[in-house]
Design an enzyme around this catalytic site. Structure first.
Site, PDB file in Angstrom:
ATOM      1  N   CYS A 195     -97.930  -0.955 106.234  1.00  0.00           N
ATOM      2  CA  CYS A 195     -97.435  -1.676 105.063  1.00  0.00           C
ATOM      3  C   CYS A 195     -97.409  -0.753 103.844  1.00  0.00           C
ATOM      4  O   CYS A 195     -98.283   0.111 103.683  1.00  0.00           O
ATOM      5  CB  CYS A 195     -98.348  -2.877 104.796  1.00  0.00           C
ATOM      6  SG  CYS A 195     -97.881  -3.862 103.349  1.00  0.00           S
ATOM      7  N   GLY A 196     -96.458  -0.971 102.967  1.00  0.00           N
ATOM      8  CA  GLY A 196     -96.375  -0.210 101.730  1.00  0.00           C
ATOM      9  C   GLY A 196     -97.564  -0.429 100.806  1.00  0.00           C
ATOM     10  O   GLY A 196     -97.790   0.353  99.884  1.00  0.00           O
TER      11      GLY A 196
END
Length: 164
Positions: A37-38
């Protein structure tokens, strides 16, 4: 649905059972996590919170979840290694689970029931959504992915100072 936070159990990444009753008297931050995930830099921020407040009674439980754009595809072993190698995580990373839908981890169903999201929705919207539980097992707050872990310091300190 079980009526109290301390009556749940879940699997740790090694397959052993963890009982939330072990958390009595602690302030607990529960986060659904994803290594692709960012927002994964929050692992480091969570570790900083853990290092700063663990001795005062804070516990953090990370629940890897692959329900959001397949951003946690690895095995439990791979996830644990990633957390350790890249962020030095020492708080508990649990077994990968689901946080939404009919096969959601019962603990997550309970958390969402106790603290519905904005506009009353009862689902987790994205990775790194956080639930904060006080020393008595009451779900104190729910925080979106966009709320950085360090922004929870005020609430954590307030709960740590509260009587058990």
């Amino acid at each position: 649905m079980t009526a109290d936070f301390y009556s749940y159990s879940c699997e740790q990444k090694d397959g052993s059972t963890f009982h939330t009753s072990e958390l009595r008297g602690k302030v607990v931050l529960i986060v659904n996590v994803a290594s692709k995930c960012g927002f994964r830099a929050q692992y480091g921020d969570l570790q900083k919170l853990y290092a700063e407040y663990h001795d005062q009674g804070l516990e953090i439980l990370g629940f890897p979840c692959n329900q959001f754009m397949n951003q946690e595809p690895g095995s439990d072993e791979e996830i644990g290694k990633f957390c350790q190698d890249y962020y030095g995580v020492t708080f508990k990373i649990m077994k990968k689970c689901k946080v939404n839908g009919g096969s959601a981890l019962p603990l997550y169903s309970y958390l969402k029931e106790q603290q519905p999201g904005r506009f009353g929705f009862k689902f987790v919207r994205w990775n790194f959504e956080k639930f904060l539980v006080d020393r008595t097992g009451k779900v104190h707050g729910r925080y979106s992915t966009l709320i950085k872990p360090q922004d929870l310091k005020g609430d954590i300190e307030l709960l740590l100072k509260a009587k058990r």
